[in-house]
Scaffold this active site. Structure first.
Site, PDB file in Angstrom:
ATOM      1  N   SER A  28       0.794  -1.234   0.000  1.00 21.90           N
ATOM      2  CA  SER A  28       0.000   0.000   0.000  1.00 21.90           C
ATOM      3  C   SER A  28       0.821   1.277   0.000  1.00 21.90           C
ATOM      4  CB  SER A  28      -0.954   0.009   1.195  1.00 21.90           C
ATOM      5  OG  SER A  28      -2.047  -0.863   0.958  1.00 21.90           O
ATOM      6  N   LYS A  36      -0.147   3.755  -2.616  1.00 24.00           N
ATOM      7  CA  LYS A  36      -1.161   4.805  -2.513  1.00 24.00           C
ATOM      8  C   LYS A  36      -0.568   6.209  -2.456  1.00 24.00           C
ATOM      9  CE  LYS A  36      -4.704   1.853  -0.340  1.00 24.00           C
ATOM     10  NZ  LYS A  36      -3.984   0.602  -0.087  1.00 24.00           N
ATOM     11  N   SER A  39      -5.494   3.382   4.705  1.00 25.28           N
ATOM     12  CA  SER A  39      -5.152   2.439   3.642  1.00 25.28           C
ATOM     13  C   SER A  39      -6.381   1.711   3.099  1.00 25.28           C
ATOM     14  CB  SER A  39      -4.100   1.434   4.129  1.00 25.28           C
ATOM     15  OG  SER A  39      -3.249   1.042   3.070  1.00 25.28           O
ATOM     16  N   LYS A  44       2.803   6.655   5.303  1.00 29.10           N
ATOM     17  CA  LYS A  44       2.067   5.594   4.597  1.00 29.10           C
ATOM     18  C   LYS A  44       2.633   4.251   5.009  1.00 29.10           C
ATOM     19  CE  LYS A  44      -1.225   4.048   2.350  1.00 29.10           C
ATOM     20  NZ  LYS A  44      -1.290   3.112   3.477  1.00 29.10           N
TER      21      LYS A  44
END
Length: 308
Positions: free
Chosen positions: A64, A67, A121, A228
């Site tokens: 992820s 992203k 997420s 993140k």
């Protein structure tokens, strides 16, 4: 090494040689933090050179962390962030578990879709951002790769906007470049570090609460301004973060750790290393995982035919 063996031939004992070799190995290892992550990099915000790198140019699945690029494409598209987006059935099956609490057909403003994609997420949110791209889902992914190339991310490839595919790969050094670019957008900084958020959906009207997947955003002493996390079985635990370290804003990229807390522990070891120079220690299980994964990656790279 040549000096050591010449000295040995001249009569030094193997014990002395081993002690010297041990000392030399410690000198090398103490030059960088001891980390549980298989790949890593750190850099001061706004500076080109890395503070250190650990297999920093090796392309690996990034889960992820993807992203962040999804967010960058959205922010640079110039689209209306207050537009209401509709969560539609997937036109393609997800490559991995894509469970979500969001109801099909419900709507949420683009800015809040992006917020929950970054802070919590939410995979369906990242998918919807791409699906609602004016030129379509496939063009969104194409734009992600074009942006990566424009940033000089030479070891990076994206096949989906969520990170659910293990075919999304990048390197720690490339992700430093991505973080530098993402930092230019106040919205990405804000959305990725939001601690808690309640999303208000329409059609039907309902709300869902979300929390940040990085516990360090709640700590003032870390001063996190970009965050993140990511996880896939193939990628391990991953973290990209910008935080205060030694009175500087430092980008930290940590890829493929064993446990949920391992990237946070590595961030702490990097922070202490910048202040004290101490490399720190890693739990045995996490260290064994790191060594085994590095051995697998070395072996797989040797198995790739050399066409040059």
């Amino acid at each position: 090494m040549r000096v050591l063996f010449d000295w040995c031939r001249s009569g030094c004992s193997w014990l002395v040689l081993c002690l010297l070799w041990s000392s030399a190995s410690y000198a090398v290892s103490s030059g960088a933090p001891n980390l549980a992550s298989v790949s890593a990099a750190a850099a001061v915000v706004g500076e080109d050179a890395l503070l250190f790198g650990k297999h920093a140019d090796r392309p690996v699945p990034v889960a992820s962390i993807t992203k962040l690029m999804t967010a960058l494409v959205v922010m640079e598209s110039g689209l209306d962030m207050n537009e209401w987006l509709t969560f539609e059935d997937r036109h393609l099956p997800a490559a991995a578990n894509a469970w979500t609490r969001i109801r099909i057909g419900s709507r949420l403003r683009r800015k809040d879709v992006l917020r929950i994609a970054l802070m919590s997420s939410e995979n369906f949110a990242a998918y919807t951002l791409a699906r609602s791209f004016p030129s379509g889902f496939d063009d969104f992914v194409k734009t992600m790769n074009e942006k990566a190339r424009s940033l000089g991310m030479v070891n990076t490839r994206f096949v989906d906007p969520t990170g659910l595919s293990a075919d999304n790969v990048s390197s720690a050094a490339d992700l430093v470049l991505l973080a530098q670019a993402a930092l230019r957008h106040p919205e990405i900084r804000e959305y990725s570090t939001t601690g808690y958020f309640r999303a208000e959906f329409r059609k039907p009207r309902y709300s869902l609460s979300y929390g940040n997947t990085n516990s360090l955003v709640h700590s003032e002493r870390w001063g996190v301004t970009l965050s993140k996390t990511g996880y896939l079985k193939e990628a391990g635990r991953c973290l990209v973060m910008v935080s205060k370290m030694d009175e500087k804003d430092v980008i930290t990229v940590l890829l493929d750790s064993l446990g949920t807390r391992s990237p946070m522990g590595d961030a702490g070891r990097i922070k202490r290393w910048l202040v004290t120079g101490e490399s720190g220690s890693v739990a045995k299980a996490a260290k064994r995982y790191e060594q085994e994964k590095n051995a697998e990656l070395r072996q797989s790279s040797l198995a790739v035919p050399n066409n040059h």
